[in-house]
Design a protein around this motif. Structure first.
Motif, PDB file in Angstrom:
ATOM      1  N   ARG A  57       0.853  -1.189   0.000  1.00  0.00           N
ATOM      2  CA  ARG A  57       0.000   0.000   0.000  1.00  0.00           C
ATOM      3  C   ARG A  57       0.889   1.239   0.000  1.00  0.00           C
ATOM      4  O   ARG A  57       1.868   1.293   0.756  1.00  0.00           O
ATOM      5  CB  ARG A  57      -0.909   0.010   1.234  1.00  0.00           C
ATOM      6  CG  ARG A  57      -1.982  -1.068   1.205  1.00  0.00           C
ATOM      7  CD  ARG A  57      -2.830  -1.032   2.461  1.00  0.00           C
ATOM      8  NE  ARG A  57      -2.096  -1.523   3.622  1.00  0.00           N
ATOM      9  CZ  ARG A  57      -2.566  -1.479   4.868  1.00  0.00           C
ATOM     10  NH1 ARG A  57      -3.740  -0.940   5.116  1.00  0.00           N
ATOM     11  NH2 ARG A  57      -1.854  -1.962   5.859  1.00  0.00           N
TER      12      ARG A  57
ATOM     13  N   THR B  12      -3.230  12.145  -0.628  1.00  0.00           N
ATOM     14  CA  THR B  12      -2.824  11.314  -1.759  1.00  0.00           C
ATOM     15  C   THR B  12      -1.308  11.396  -1.892  1.00  0.00           C
ATOM     16  O   THR B  12      -0.642  12.111  -1.139  1.00  0.00           O
ATOM     17  CB  THR B  12      -3.464  11.795  -3.079  1.00  0.00           C
ATOM     18  OG1 THR B  12      -2.828  13.015  -3.489  1.00  0.00           O
ATOM     19  CG2 THR B  12      -4.962  12.034  -2.926  1.00  0.00           C
TER      20      THR B  12
ATOM     21  N   PRO C 259      -6.121  -0.330   0.093  1.00  0.00           N
ATOM     22  CA  PRO C 259      -6.154  -1.010  -1.212  1.00  0.00           C
ATOM     23  C   PRO C 259      -7.306  -0.508  -2.084  1.00  0.00           C
ATOM     24  O   PRO C 259      -8.403  -0.223  -1.583  1.00  0.00           O
ATOM     25  CB  PRO C 259      -6.358  -2.483  -0.828  1.00  0.00           C
ATOM     26  CG  PRO C 259      -5.870  -2.588   0.577  1.00  0.00           C
ATOM     27  CD  PRO C 259      -6.173  -1.271   1.218  1.00  0.00           C
ATOM     28  N   LYS C 260      -7.024  -0.370  -3.371  1.00  0.00           N
ATOM     29  CA  LYS C 260      -8.010   0.030  -4.375  1.00  0.00           C
ATOM     30  C   LYS C 260      -8.560   1.439  -4.147  1.00  0.00           C
ATOM     31  O   LYS C 260      -9.615   1.792  -4.672  1.00  0.00           O
ATOM     32  CB  LYS C 260      -9.167  -0.979  -4.430  1.00  0.00           C
ATOM     33  CG  LYS C 260      -8.729  -2.386  -4.798  1.00  0.00           C
ATOM     34  CD  LYS C 260      -9.909  -3.337  -4.850  1.00  0.00           C
ATOM     35  CE  LYS C 260      -9.447  -4.755  -5.187  1.00  0.00           C
ATOM     36  NZ  LYS C 260     -10.587  -5.709  -5.228  1.00  0.00           N
ATOM     37  N   GLN C 261      -7.838   2.228  -3.350  1.00  0.00           N
ATOM     38  CA  GLN C 261      -8.232   3.614  -3.121  1.00  0.00           C
ATOM     39  C   GLN C 261      -7.122   4.539  -3.621  1.00  0.00           C
ATOM     40  O   GLN C 261      -5.962   4.145  -3.719  1.00  0.00           O
ATOM     41  CB  GLN C 261      -8.472   3.867  -1.626  1.00  0.00           C
ATOM     42  CG  GLN C 261      -9.578   3.026  -1.017  1.00  0.00           C
ATOM     43  CD  GLN C 261     -10.947   3.369  -1.563  1.00  0.00           C
ATOM     44  OE1 GLN C 261     -11.260   4.537  -1.798  1.00  0.00           O
ATOM     45  NE2 GLN C 261     -11.775   2.350  -1.775  1.00  0.00           N
ATOM     46  N   PHE C 262      -7.496   5.777  -3.916  1.00  0.00           N
ATOM     47  CA  PHE C 262      -6.516   6.758  -4.372  1.00  0.00           C
ATOM     48  C   PHE C 262      -6.234   7.815  -3.308  1.00  0.00           C
ATOM     49  O   PHE C 262      -5.370   8.658  -3.489  1.00  0.00           O
ATOM     50  CB  PHE C 262      -6.998   7.432  -5.658  1.00  0.00           C
ATOM     51  CG  PHE C 262      -7.107   6.484  -6.817  1.00  0.00           C
ATOM     52  CD1 PHE C 262      -5.972   6.065  -7.497  1.00  0.00           C
ATOM     53  CD2 PHE C 262      -8.346   5.987  -7.207  1.00  0.00           C
ATOM     54  CE1 PHE C 262      -6.069   5.175  -8.561  1.00  0.00           C
ATOM     55  CE2 PHE C 262      -8.453   5.097  -8.271  1.00  0.00           C
ATOM     56  CZ  PHE C 262      -7.310   4.687  -8.948  1.00  0.00           C
TER      57      PHE C 262
END
Length: 332
Positions: free
Chosen positions: A179, A239, A212-215
């Protein structure tokens, strides 16, 4: 007689407190290690409180080399070698300080394999808050002006070298682990220099991972104000571009040789005399190629500090651009 009895119990009380701190800190550290490193981590040494007390003459103030609101850094001697001990303070609260210290340990462990991170030798869990033990960096940390004190202004090539290597360390932080990890408090005082002026990135106490799978990830605003991404301040979204903004401010500090109070969005890259440290201008004099290199460096700093995150490059591209600038300087 009662007072003598009480005095004789003090070592026992200290031992109980030490064991209690070790168990409490150790259990939290283990839990966070499993969550952050997926059960995989490099082994580090655990030091006793007595060892660190002896190494710093009971944390004598004369051993302090740097301090912040949340910690003090001591230079000590242990096993005949110089070390840096980071001792956390109970700020803003004991629970928050413990969380910061443990996060610092975990990310420092992960980053210790990178040549431009301050290597973690181990930690001590016997104090009320965990303490970190780092390998020493002979030149110490940069000051808030990006130098090593009033009489030690760094030459341009050294500043550029530091910027390039720190960019690589940040890109590594963003891309290497399962991550992405965001530093969130990048500033000159987080950067130590070794004997060869090679930078060592440190202080991961405010670092945060993106799920995970996030910006992005949401969190209350933390960090050092002048280096903090304005979009983060406005939205509480973090970010990878949050670090890019801070890095852009860092580039401006290296270029100007002073604190940046406000990022000048109207800066013109051709107007170097308004933005470049007089020491650099004297060093490079009227070299036309050097002027172009400074302009490229300033342009990159301004690109990194764009208000809109979508306009900022990623750290990998920033590192590549700095390598390009550095190579052009090396061939001057």
């Amino acid at each position: 007689m009662p007072s003598k009895f009480l005095f004789s119990l003090l070592p026992c009380v200290r031992m109980v407190e030490t064991e209690s701190s070790f168990l409490k800190n150790g259990s939290i550290l283990l839990e966070d290690l499993i969550a952050s490193c997926e059960g995989k981590s490099s082994p580090i040494r655990t030091y006793s409180a007595d060892e660190l007390v002896k190494a710093t003459n009971n944390f004598d103030p004369s051993f302090i080399i740097s301090e912040d609101l949340s910690f003090k850094l001591f230079r000590g001697l242990l096993d005949d070698r110089s070390i840096i001990i980071k001792k956390y303070l109970h700020w803003p609260s004991e629970a928050e300080a413990r969380s910061m210290a443990i996060r610092d340990i975990i990310i420092s462990m992960q980053m210790s394999t990178h040549k431009n991170a301050l290597k973690l030798s181990g930690c001590c869990l016997e104090f009320s808050l965990p303490a970190l033990v780092h390998e020493d960096a002979a030149k110490g940390a940069l000051d808030c002006h990006g130098g090593l004190g009033d009489t030690r202004s760094l030459p341009w090539k050294t500043r550029l070298l530091i910027a390039t290597k720190v960019a690589h360390a940040l890109a590594y932080l963003h891309t290497t682990f399962p991550r992405p990890v965001i530093h969130r408090d990048l500033k000159p005082t987080c950067i130590f220099l070794d004997d060869n002026y090679s930078p060592k990135l440190s202080n991961f106490s405010l670092s945060i991972t993106i799920p995970p799978k996030q910006f992005h990830v949401e969190d209350v605003v933390k960090g050092t104000y002048r280096y903090t991404d304005p979009t983060y301040i406005a939205t509480v979204y973090i970010t990878e571009k949050t670090d890019v903004y801070s890095f852009g401010v860092l580039l401006l500090v290296f270029l100007m040789g002073q604190k940046i109070r406000v990022v000048d969005k109207s800066a013109v890259v051709e107007d170097l005399t308004s933005y470049v440290d007089a020491n650099i201008l004297r060093e490079l004099r009227a070299d036309e190629q050097a002027q172009q290199q400074l302009q490229a460096f300033l342009a990159l700093a301004l690109l990194c500090t764009q208000d809109g995150r979508e306009s900022r490059p990623c750290m990998t591209d920033v590192a590549k651009e700095l390598v390009r600038i550095e190579k052009s300087i090396l061939h001057c």
